[in-house]
Design an enzyme around this catalytic site. Structure first.
Site, mmCIF file in Angstrom:
data_model
loop_
_atom_site.group_PDB
_atom_site.id
_atom_site.type_symbol
_atom_site.label_atom_id
_atom_site.label_comp_id
_atom_site.label_asym_id
_atom_site.label_seq_id
_atom_site.Cartn_x
_atom_site.Cartn_y
_atom_site.Cartn_z
ATOM 1 N N SER A 154 1.628 -4.223 -11.150
ATOM 2 C CA SER A 154 2.423 -3.492 -10.171
ATOM 3 C C SER A 154 3.417 -2.597 -10.894
ATOM 4 C CB SER A 154 3.178 -4.466 -9.262
ATOM 5 O OG SER A 154 4.132 -3.787 -8.467
ATOM 6 N N TYR A 211 9.350 -11.524 -7.798
ATOM 7 C CA TYR A 211 8.110 -10.747 -7.862
ATOM 8 C C TYR A 211 8.087 -9.856 -9.097
ATOM 9 C CZ TYR A 211 4.504 -7.365 -6.477
ATOM 10 O OH TYR A 211 3.397 -6.567 -6.432
#
Length: 699
Positions: A576, A589
């Site tokens: 990501s 995250y």
């Protein structure tokens, strides 16, 4: 099974359905019915024909036309465009240019001159066999029960014992023009005969009515099946058992270790895909006293050894001793010995104009107590090769029970395998797709990015196993992909990437289903959003478990398989933008994604010496089709940026430098590039697919 007469062939002909059909349509109907039962003919084997009166498109006059299955194809799935159409008067005229058995291959070149109505379907080498039988409908099938008679040492006497004068017998001859003339002569001399058994080949039956021809074919095959059932009742097959089968789980465990090792040896020229079969028929044979001498004789029917090579390789496994480690150590010598033997066979039999030596590796591997392994360029071919060897097993069972089984003479087998006409057919095959023979495991396979990546790989010829924790979504995704790309190429496994046992089991399943792995796409995902003071330890740990520990576990297992195969490999992490660029209210995250990216760098260092490449795709804001945006994450990110759900995609698009939305297919394209040979010199790289985000620039 030849000895189970209770499983009778079923007459599937429907008079109501057939009543409105033309003769060519009845031919198609008959063909599909015959091909629907593998006891009647094997996949791609046999052919059918009908002679009908058609209107000549040039003169308007009625002409007799032969409709016959064209080159290639399968009678069970053929459609009307699979039949070649030829003028019968021109086929008869070919006799005037035939120069004898030494020149019969050149007759194939004349067949296009006989084409009716500019039909582009190429006629097969078997066309004369149908043309010169003086009946309107002809079936040529390869039933195990008949080939067991045809492959017996005294097949002529057995044919007469079973069928009397109704079915004749012809000695072995390679399919072609001369055999067509032999059939014509046989019919002229035996006008009451309903068919003929061809030694070491198969069955011909004929009639002037489509339904009657179909029913005759069933009757002849059933008669042979019943005869075998009666003659072999109570007789141990193949001399009785020598070994006992392992339990089903143990059989698959052995296959899971053997198949990657074999795959590494046989994939020198192109990647190969494996298939495992431990059906009752296979186990009966691999465990039998007579297995090794029978296997060494080779297969009999040309269709069998074209798919399986002339003989298999018997693996030196003893199920009673469980000597798998010893077998794996000796496997290189066994494979090398088979290659040397095959090269010697080629050298003994080759002609001055023979095609070059092809892949000398075995197709079929027999493992006592375990089953049969086959390898081919794709899964469907590997599976079909296994089906053909099961046909060969059935033939050997029948022939050896009532007589002496005999394979084709070595030179005859070679002349079929290296036939120039077969070579020309191979040369016409399309170029393999870029991932042909490759095997991929995609975690998070039921999601938008996972399913799009799987679809991209499948479109390039790969086999894909989808792994996901959501069984229902996984099943739906796998079924949709299988419908588009074929059931052979798609498998699924429910897997929790945080469970060491589940990951190990999934890779073992992958090894059994396809023989190994070439590509890992680590894509299983979770997303959470919360200020750090509101982030619970459980939430922190969940992110780390899935996005860091989970990626470690699947990578470790992939590395083990890569090293067992010694073929290199490719790992693609779907990370990501957040792994490089901090984001508010997402510390768990972002940290887990950063851990994931650094793990990829470490693995790139470790894998390079073995040709294992590890790269990262960094997406950003892939909303469409992504399951992580379906729950709280969407609400949380919308709240973080002060917008609503509908405005979030617009916000992300405008935030990007290129002002474009990022879709699952965009990530899939990057994952394809990093797995393909186009990136063969790239490892340790990060490929951002985020429409431009300067905070995530890697340099």
């Amino acid at each position: 099974m030849l000895n189970r007469a209770e499983n009778r062939l079923e007459n599937l002909w429907d008079d109501t359905r057939a009543s409105a059909m033309s003769e060519p349509e009845k031919l198609l109907y008959r063909s599909n019915l015959l091909g629907s039962d593998k006891r009647i003919t094997n996949y791609g084997g046999g052919n059918t024909s009908a002679k009908d009166t058609e209107r000549d498109p040039l003169t308007g006059a009625p002409v007799e036309v032969l409709w016959v299955k064209g080159s290639g194809g399968d009678v069970g799935s053929i459609r009307m465009d699979g039949f070649a159409t030829l003028y019968m008067d021109k086929l008869r005229a070919l006799k005037g240019v035939y120069r004898g058995p030494g020149h019969e291959d050149e007759m194939v070149g004349y067949l296009p001159h006989c084409t009716f109505n500019l039909n582009p379907r190429a006629a097969s080498i078997d066309t004369p066999l149908h043309a010169y039988v003086p009946r309107r409908h002809v079936d040529h099938m390869h039933p195990d029960a008949i080939i067991a008679i045809a492959a017996a040492k005294d097949s002529r006497a057995l044919t007469r014992e079973i069928f009397g004068d109704s079915i004749g017998w012809l000695p072995w001859r390679r399919p072609g023009y001369e055999l067509g003339l032999w059939l014509e002569k046989f019919c002229a001399e035996n006008p009451e005969a309903k068919g003929v058994v061809l030694e070491s080949h198969g069955l011909f039956t004929w009639d002037d009515d489509a339904k009657a021809c179909y029913e005759l074919t069933l009757e002849v095959i059933q008669t042979a099946m019943d005869w075998f059932a009666e003659r072999t009742a109570g007789t141990p097959a193949f001399g009785g058992a020598r070994h006992e089968s392992l339990a089903p789980e143990a059989r698959r465990a052995v296959a899971a270790r053997l198949m990657p090792a074999i795959r590494g040896f046989v994939s020198g020229n192109q990647h190969m895909v494996g298939h495992f079969d431990d059906s009752d028929a296979v186990l009966e044979f691999v465990n039998a006293q007579q297995m090794e001498p029978l296997a060494a004789l080779g297969t009999s029917c040309p269709d069998h050894f074209l798919r399986t090579k002339i003989r298999p390789l018997v693996i030196d496994f003893d199920p009673a001793r469980g000597n798998l480690d010893e077998v794996l150590q000796g496997l290189p010598q066994q494979v090398a010995a088979y290659r040397d033997d095959y090269a010697a066979y080629y050298a003994r039999c080759k002609h001055h104009d023979s095609p070059a030596l092809r892949d000398p590796n075995a197709v079929v591997y027999l493992v006592p107590g375990v089953g049969m392994i086959t390898f081919a360029r794709d899964k469907a071919t590997a599976r079909i090769s296994a089906e053909f060897y099961v046909n060969a097993i059935n033939v050997m069972r029948g022939a050896s029970a009532v007589s002496t089984y005999q394979g084709l003479p070595e030179q005859e087998a070679f002349d079929i395998e290296y036939w120039l006409l077969e070579e020309a057919k191979l040369q016409r095959m399309p170029r393999p797709r870029s991932l042909a023979g490759r095997v991929a495991l995609v975690t998070g396979g039921a999601g938008g990015i996972g399913s799009a990546t799987a679809a991209r790989y499948l479109a390039e010829g790969a086999c894909v196993m989808l792994a996901d924790i959501d069984a229902e979504a996984l099943a739906g995704t796998a079924e949709a992909l299988a419908a588009r790309h074929g059931a052979d190429a798609v498998r699924r496994v429910v897997m929790n990437v945080t469970s060491e046992e589940a990951v190990t089991a999934a890779f073992a399943e992958l090894a059994v289903e396809y023989g190994g792995v070439d590509i890992l796409v680590s894509n299983a995902g979770i997303a959470s959003s919360a200020p750090v003071e509101e982030t619970s330890l459980a939430l922190w740990q969940k992110n780390m478990d899935i996005l860091s520990t989970g990626y470690f576990l699947v990578s470790r297992e992939a590395f083990r398989l890569f090293r067992a195969q010694e073929m290199g490999g490719s790992v693609v992490f779907v990370a990501s933008k957040n792994g490089l660029a901090a984001s508010p209210n997402a510390s768990a995250y972002c940290t887990a994604k950063a851990s994931e990216i650094h793990l990829a760098r470490c693995l790139a260092l470790e894998g390079a010496e073995a040709g294992i490449r590890v790269n990262v795709v960094n997406p950003d804001a892939v909303l469409r089709g992504s399951r992580i945006w379906q729950g709280e994450w969407l609400d949380q990110r919308a709240a973080t940026y002060g917008t609503d759900k509908e405005g979030l995609e617009e916000m992300y698009r405008n935030r990007s430098l290129l002002k474009r939305s990022v879709l699952p297919e965009d990530i899939a394209e990057a994952a394809y590039f990093l797995a393909s040979d186009a990136s063969a010199k790239s490892t340790g790289n990060i490929l951002n697919v985020d429409a431009g985000n300067k905070e995530a620039f890697t340099r």
